[in-house]
Scaffold this motif. Structure first.
Motif, mmCIF file in Angstrom:
data_model
loop_
_atom_site.group_PDB
_atom_site.id
_atom_site.type_symbol
_atom_site.label_atom_id
_atom_site.label_comp_id
_atom_site.label_asym_id
_atom_site.label_seq_id
_atom_site.Cartn_x
_atom_site.Cartn_y
_atom_site.Cartn_z
ATOM 1 N N MET A 129 0.855 -1.167 0.000
ATOM 2 C CA MET A 129 0.000 0.000 0.000
ATOM 3 C C MET A 129 0.908 1.239 0.000
ATOM 4 N N THR A 130 0.605 2.165 -0.858
ATOM 5 C CA THR A 130 1.419 3.380 -0.956
ATOM 6 C C THR A 130 0.961 4.416 0.063
ATOM 7 N N GLU A 131 1.791 5.415 0.259
ATOM 8 C CA GLU A 131 1.472 6.499 1.197
ATOM 9 C C GLU A 131 0.203 7.238 0.773
ATOM 10 N N ALA A 132 0.051 7.444 -0.510
ATOM 11 C CA ALA A 132 -1.135 8.139 -1.014
ATOM 12 C C ALA A 132 -2.407 7.337 -0.729
ATOM 13 N N GLU A 133 -2.326 6.012 -0.856
ATOM 14 C CA GLU A 133 -3.499 5.179 -0.574
ATOM 15 C C GLU A 133 -3.857 5.229 0.909
ATOM 16 N N VAL A 134 -2.841 5.222 1.778
ATOM 17 C CA VAL A 134 -3.094 5.300 3.217
ATOM 18 C C VAL A 134 -3.773 6.624 3.554
ATOM 19 N N GLN A 135 -3.265 7.710 3.006
ATOM 20 C CA GLN A 135 -3.850 9.015 3.288
ATOM 21 C C GLN A 135 -5.235 9.165 2.690
ATOM 22 N N SER A 136 -5.504 8.523 1.579
ATOM 23 C CA SER A 136 -6.818 8.662 0.956
ATOM 24 C C SER A 136 -7.885 7.884 1.717
ATOM 25 N N ARG A 137 -7.499 6.836 2.428
ATOM 26 C CA ARG A 137 -8.483 6.049 3.184
ATOM 27 C C ARG A 137 -8.963 6.790 4.421
ATOM 28 N N TRP A 138 -8.052 7.428 5.136
ATOM 29 C CA TRP A 138 -8.456 8.128 6.356
ATOM 30 C C TRP A 138 -7.665 9.420 6.479
ATOM 31 N N SER A 139 -8.370 10.474 6.725
ATOM 32 C CA SER A 139 -7.722 11.754 6.951
ATOM 33 C C SER A 139 -8.661 12.621 7.773
ATOM 34 N N PRO A 140 -8.138 13.250 8.821
ATOM 35 C CA PRO A 140 -9.013 14.137 9.592
ATOM 36 C C PRO A 140 -9.440 15.352 8.778
ATOM 37 N N TRP A 141 -8.762 15.588 7.668
ATOM 38 C CA TRP A 141 -9.056 16.771 6.863
ATOM 39 C C TRP A 141 -9.734 16.420 5.541
ATOM 40 N N ARG A 142 -10.287 15.210 5.443
ATOM 41 C CA ARG A 142 -10.925 14.806 4.186
ATOM 42 C C ARG A 142 -12.038 15.793 3.833
ATOM 43 N N GLY A 143 -11.951 16.327 2.676
ATOM 44 C CA GLY A 143 -12.951 17.278 2.215
ATOM 45 C C GLY A 143 -12.742 18.687 2.739
ATOM 46 N N GLN A 144 -11.681 18.879 3.496
ATOM 47 C CA GLN A 144 -11.388 20.210 4.042
ATOM 48 C C GLN A 144 -9.968 20.608 3.641
ATOM 49 N N GLU A 145 -9.706 21.853 3.804
ATOM 50 C CA GLU A 145 -8.340 22.318 3.591
ATOM 51 C C GLU A 145 -7.546 22.014 4.862
ATOM 52 N N SER A 146 -6.392 21.400 4.712
ATOM 53 C CA SER A 146 -5.587 21.058 5.881
ATOM 54 C C SER A 146 -5.078 22.343 6.548
ATOM 55 N N PRO A 147 -4.781 22.266 7.841
ATOM 56 C CA PRO A 147 -4.321 23.474 8.530
ATOM 57 C C PRO A 147 -2.981 23.943 7.972
ATOM 58 N N PRO A 148 -2.749 25.223 8.005
ATOM 59 C CA PRO A 148 -1.496 25.739 7.455
ATOM 60 C C PRO A 148 -0.306 25.342 8.328
ATOM 61 N N TYR A 149 0.819 25.154 7.697
ATOM 62 C CA TYR A 149 2.059 24.873 8.410
ATOM 63 C C TYR A 149 3.217 25.356 7.550
ATOM 64 N N GLY A 150 4.359 25.496 8.173
ATOM 65 C CA GLY A 150 5.542 25.934 7.451
ATOM 66 C C GLY A 150 5.795 27.420 7.631
#
Length: 104
Positions: A1-22
């Motif tokens: 399983m690739t990193e992209a597949e793991v992130q696509s299955r579960w994300s607290p920000w699914r459908g939202q813009e992720s919080p800013p960082y950097g």
């Protein structure tokens, strides 16, 4: 399983813009919000500093706000100088009054 597949299955920000960082995060925060946060930090530091001054006034037996901070500092300095001179006097008289043991 690739990193992209793991992130696509579960994300607290699914459908939202992720919080800013950097490094660019501060640029995205409005100036008014930055000013309010800075004011809150300043007020916190000021309150803790004034608490320390009140504690020092209590230690020196000076009612709060009876003297300015400069006068309070001067009072502390003068008391330390008096105590140091008293210690020197006591040490010098104490050294003279203590009998020395003679070696036989």
């Amino acid at each position: 399983m690739t990193e992209a597949e793991v992130q696509s299955r579960w994300s607290p920000w699914r459908g939202q813009e992720s919080p800013p960082y950097g490094p660019g995060v501060k640029d995205r925060v409005p100036a008014e919000v930055q000013l309010v946060a800075l004011q809150a930090t300043y007020d916190s530091y000021r309150e803790s500093t004034m608490e320390l001054w009140r504690d020092l006034s209590d230690i020196m037996d000076i009612p709060v706000m009876q003297e300015s901070l400069v006068e309070l500092i001067w009072s502390v300095r003068m008391r330390i100088e008096r105590l140091n001179s008293r210690i020197e006097i006591l040490e010098s008289t104490g050294a003279q009054s203590v009998p020395r043991k003679c070696k036989e």
